[in-house]
Design an enzyme around this catalytic site. Structure first.
Site, PDB file in Angstrom:
ATOM      1  CE  LYS A  14      -3.362   9.607  -1.012  1.00 59.12           C
ATOM      2  NZ  LYS A  14      -3.614   9.007  -2.333  1.00 59.12           N
TER       3      LYS A  14
ATOM      4  CG  ASP B  65      -8.185  12.615  -3.265  1.00 59.41           C
ATOM      5  OD1 ASP B  65      -8.695  13.754  -3.087  1.00 59.41           O
ATOM      6  OD2 ASP B  65      -8.852  11.632  -3.638  1.00 59.41           O
TER       7      ASP B  65
END
Length: 258
Positions: free
Chosen positions: A150, A168
């Site tokens: 991420k 997220d």
């Protein structure tokens, strides 16, 4: 960028990991290609130039800010890093500052002790392996301590202009809640979004979805009356079929990488 631990739904005991993976891969978007195109067209009208809300001054400070943002809010990270980045905006300066003093700057952020260790370690690795420069590939970024997929995707997008989807907690929730790109893990959702989002909208899609989840399709109660895609949305949770007026929002005031 808050990043909480994501819980996967319980699977029947007879399903092994491989079978579960194949089952997840078969999940389909609830929208036609034309509907997805219209969703992102509206987002593009509402926010022509969406931007991430983590403050940073260069690619290095962006890496640090995103690493610090795990299980924390952007606002909380920004409050701590304004003073930090004024004195340590390069790997070299961060090492001079040292772990103990770094902890003092970020002690208001959750898990700050472990994060301080990672920031010092990634600064050392950047100097030793990359000449003090932030690498431009996902694989290299993910070799840095405290940097996962991420974080790497956020850096590739925000620092280097590459079209990526950093999943997220907001994007994971939105993709599943509105049935745009169902998946049981962040990686599944990322792969699914990359398949369904039109290429011409892909660069900004990450921020459109985050901002939509943060300010409209909120975790506790989606504010459907403020949603510009309410008529298109296929979420079983939605409370309105009437879209909000499609008007451009005021520009965000967020510092960008220099």
């Amino acid at each position: 960028m808050k990043n909480v631990k994501l819980k996967s739904p319980k699977q029947p005991s007879k399903l092994n990991a491989a079978t579960a993976g194949r089952a997840g891969a078969r999940q389909r978007s609830a929208y036609s290609a034309a509907e997805v195109e219209e969703i992102f067209r509206r987002f593009s009208v509402q926010r022509p130039e969406p931007r991430g809300e983590l403050e940073h001054v260069n690619p290095f400070t962006l890496v640090v800010a995103v690493a610090l943002s795990a299980q924390a809010t952007d606002a909380g990270v920004n409050k701590a890093t304004r003073a930090l980045f004024a004195v340590a905006d390069t790997p070299q300066k961060m090492l001079v500052l040292g772990e103990e003093k770094l902890r003092d700057y970020i002690k208001t952020i959750g898990l700050y002790r472990n994060k301080a260790k990672n920031v010092i370690a990634l600064s050392e690795k950047l100097i030793a392996d990359f000449g003090g420069e932030v690498p431009r590939t996902r694989e290299e970024l993910m070799t840095l301590p405290g940097v996962g997929r991420k974080t790497a995707n956020v850096v590739l997008s925000m620092a280097f202009g590459q079209p990526t989807i950093a999943v997220d907690t907001h994007i994971f929730r939105i993709a599943n809640r509105i049935l745009l790109a169902p998946g049981r893990t962040p990686d599944e959702v990322e792969a699914h979004l990359l398949r369904v989002i039109p290429e011409n909208y892909l660069y900004h899609a990450h921020h459109w979805l985050i901002l939509h989840g943060r300010y409209v399709c909120k975790a506790r109660r989606p504010e459907c009356e403020r949603c510009v895609i309410a008529d298109l949305c296929k979420s079983p949770e939605k409370s309105s079929d009437i879209p909000a007026p499609l008007v451009e929002l005021p520009p965000q005031v967020v510092p960008v990488a220099g």
